[in-house]
Motif scaffolding. Structure first.
Motif, PDB file in Angstrom:
ATOM      1  N   PHE A  14       0.821  -1.208   0.000  1.00 26.17           N
ATOM      2  CA  PHE A  14       0.000   0.000   0.000  1.00 26.17           C
ATOM      3  C   PHE A  14       0.860   1.266   0.000  1.00 26.17           C
ATOM      4  N   LEU A  15       0.279   2.315  -0.588  1.00 26.04           N
ATOM      5  CA  LEU A  15       0.857   3.646  -0.550  1.00 26.04           C
ATOM      6  C   LEU A  15      -0.235   4.618  -0.140  1.00 26.04           C
ATOM      7  N   LEU A  16       0.019   5.356   0.938  1.00 27.08           N
ATOM      8  CA  LEU A  16      -0.947   6.310   1.480  1.00 27.08           C
ATOM      9  C   LEU A  16      -0.475   7.715   1.125  1.00 27.08           C
ATOM     10  N   ASP A  17      -1.285   8.425   0.336  1.00 24.79           N
ATOM     11  CA  ASP A  17      -0.918   9.747  -0.159  1.00 24.79           C
ATOM     12  C   ASP A  17      -1.853  10.793   0.456  1.00 24.79           C
ATOM     13  N   PRO A  18      -1.409  11.479   1.517  1.00 21.22           N
ATOM     14  CA  PRO A  18      -2.297  12.449   2.186  1.00 21.22           C
ATOM     15  C   PRO A  18      -2.643  13.648   1.315  1.00 21.22           C
ATOM     16  N   ASP A  19      -1.698  14.083   0.454  1.00 18.38           N
ATOM     17  CA  ASP A  19      -1.973  15.265  -0.365  1.00 18.38           C
ATOM     18  C   ASP A  19      -3.136  15.030  -1.320  1.00 18.38           C
ATOM     19  N   ARG A  20      -3.258  13.813  -1.817  1.00 18.17           N
ATOM     20  CA  ARG A  20      -4.336  13.493  -2.757  1.00 18.17           C
ATOM     21  C   ARG A  20      -5.493  12.742  -2.101  1.00 18.17           C
ATOM     22  N   ASP A  21      -5.362  12.476  -0.802  1.00 15.57           N
ATOM     23  CA  ASP A  21      -6.411  11.725  -0.086  1.00 15.57           C
ATOM     24  C   ASP A  21      -6.714  10.405  -0.784  1.00 15.57           C
ATOM     25  N   VAL A  22      -5.681   9.639  -1.070  1.00 14.03           N
ATOM     26  CA  VAL A  22      -5.888   8.401  -1.795  1.00 14.03           C
ATOM     27  C   VAL A  22      -5.022   7.303  -1.193  1.00 14.03           C
ATOM     28  N   LEU A  23      -5.561   6.106  -1.155  1.00 18.91           N
ATOM     29  CA  LEU A  23      -4.832   4.903  -0.752  1.00 18.91           C
ATOM     30  C   LEU A  23      -4.678   4.034  -1.986  1.00 18.91           C
ATOM     31  N   LEU A  24      -3.449   3.680  -2.311  1.00 22.97           N
ATOM     32  CA  LEU A  24      -3.154   2.879  -3.494  1.00 22.97           C
ATOM     33  C   LEU A  24      -2.647   1.509  -3.080  1.00 22.97           C
ATOM     34  N   LYS A  25      -3.015   0.525  -3.875  1.00 25.13           N
ATOM     35  CA  LYS A  25      -2.478  -0.818  -3.711  1.00 25.13           C
ATOM     36  C   LYS A  25      -1.980  -1.277  -5.072  1.00 25.13           C
ATOM     37  N   GLY A  26      -0.671  -1.393  -5.205  1.00 28.34           N
ATOM     38  CA  GLY A  26      -0.114  -1.741  -6.508  1.00 28.34           C
ATOM     39  C   GLY A  26      -0.428  -0.707  -7.563  1.00 28.34           C
ATOM     40  N   GLY A  27      -0.552   0.555  -7.161  1.00 18.02           N
ATOM     41  CA  GLY A  27      -0.861   1.632  -8.098  1.00 18.02           C
ATOM     42  C   GLY A  27      -2.330   1.822  -8.370  1.00 18.02           C
ATOM     43  N   GLU A  28      -3.189   0.940  -7.819  1.00 18.71           N
ATOM     44  CA  GLU A  28      -4.633   1.040  -8.030  1.00 18.71           C
ATOM     45  C   GLU A  28      -5.302   1.625  -6.794  1.00 18.71           C
TER      46      GLU A  28
END
Length: 419
Positions: A14-28
């Protein structure tokens, strides 16, 4: 907070991006409601420190007064999004009687290092400067839709803040069981509408037009007062105060009797249905229907609803063992104060017995009808009323059984996790 601008957080896939308010898993992108996202971000930024429920309430709901159960509900949503389990936590650990801790290894990176992944997520979701990333609806533990924040709706849709607050209030008013309240209220209202047409069916040419005009008002009145009764009484039960059950029952009863009185303006005090035995006047026959419908509402809608709300409140307030003891049939367990616990199987027995009696009574009525131009129409309406009556009872019984199983699972998971 300023030093964390431009940072993203990686853990597992997982990647948690606070600036975009998005949680990604494998880029999805991974679907996660705004409050659950904020809660996950708070846990990740705590750097392995346990956050109490009070700290999470202040962090995630800084400008609102909400109950502690909101923390647990959003932790559940986070776990679902991450594929985590409370009994075998990989990411979020429940710390007994304290709060929650993020236990996975977190890697901090600057947003510039993951620009390609962020761009891919942006292309997939087509954000706008005002709307941010699109996130599809998420559902809560009881199947209820979670409210969106502005700019967090599905693609092409940005709900207004006022609408979001209305959804939040509606969900809170029914203890997370808004769908049940709406569905049961609608089916219950349809019963009253069908009963209205039953009483004028034999002389539909004379009274049908008036019945058709009154039908929408009957539906709105019964469904609306049903929601008021469940909402107002349920609120008292959610807060652990007495009188909620009695308030709901009284509201349903008063609404039915007021409706009966209002329909006297066109239902005559003379028999319309013709049979080989003495039939009730149309207005009096409708009162008899009200008497039949009220016990159905009390036994299969109101009593189960209040017990589910009270049991879930007690379980989440630390009474998991007592609640589980009650639901598993231990003798020393007692229902929460102010509500009544009826086992699902006894409701099933009661519904079956009522169905047998109703079928016998309906068959006796149909056999003794005096043939007329609208006899077939009357018979069909009576059968529809019977089917709706027991469909409502069965639907409520299924919801009740499912809700009890969900509460059992919550108690078991909490016991295993030590919460």
């Amino acid at each position: 907070m300023s030093e964390q601008i431009g940072k993203v957080y990686e853990f597992g896939p997982f990647l948690l991006d606070p600036d975009r308010d998005v949680l990604l898993k494998g880029g999805e992108p991974v679907s996660l409601p705004p409050k659950a996202f904020a809660l996950l971000l708070a846990l990740v930024r705590a750097d392995g420190r346990t956050l109490t429920r009070e700290e999470l309430l202040r962090e995630v709901w800084p400008d609102a007064t909400v109950e502690e159960q909101n923390v647990g509900q959003n932790v559940l949503l986070v776990r679902r999004a991450l594929g985590d389990e409370a009994s075998r936590p990989v990411y979020v650990l429940t710390v007994p009687r304290r709060g929650y801790r993020f236990v996975a290894e977190v890697r901090e990176r600057h947003s510039d290092e993951v620009a390609p992944a962020r761009a891919a997520a942006g292309d997939a979701q087509a954000p706008t400067p005002d709307a941010g990333h699109a996130k599809p609806p998420e559902t809560g533990p009881a199947g209820e839709a979670r409210p969106y924040e502005a700019g967090a709706g599905p693609e092409g849709f940005t709900p207004a803040p006022g609408g979001r607050r209305a959804v939040e209030r509606a969900s809170a008013a029914f203890g997370g069981h808004c769908c049940f309240a709406l569905a049961s209220g609608a089916l219950y209202a349809v019963l009253y509408v069908v009963a209205l047409f039953v009483e004028v069916a034999y002389e539909f040419e004379c009274y049908g037009a008036s019945a058709a005009k009154a039908a929408p008002l009957v539906f709105l009145w019964v469904s609306g007062t049903s929601l008021v009764g469940l909402g107002a009484g349920g609120r008292l039960t959610q807060e652990g105060r007495g009188g909620g059950l009695a308030l709901s029952v009284s509201t349903y009863a008063l609404a039915g009797l007021l409706l009966y009185g209002a329909l006297g303006w066109f239902l005559p005090n003379a028999p319309i249905t013709r049979a080989r035995f003495q039939t009730y006047p149309a207005h009096g026959a409708y009162l008899k229907s009200v008497y039949y419908f009220l016990p159905l509402a009390a036994i299969f809608i109101i009593v189960p609803y209040h017990f589910v709300v009270a049991a879930r409140r007690e379980a989440r307030a630390g009474g998991r063992r007592l609640t589980l003891a009650l639901l598993t049939g231990r003798r020393l367990a007692a229902a929460p104060a102010g509500v009544v616990y009826v086992r699902g199987r006894w409701l099933g027995v009661a519904l079956t017995a009522a169905a047998i009696s109703a079928v016998v009574a309906t068959a006796h009525l149909v056999e003794n009808l005096v043939p007329g131009e609208n006899t077939a129409f009357f018979t069909q309406l009576v059968q529809w009323r019977l089917a709706l009556y027991f469909a409502l009872g069965l639907a409520c019984l299924m919801w009740y059984s499912q809700s009890l199983e969900e509460i059992k699972r919550e108690c078991l998971v909490g016991a295993v996790a030590g919460g």
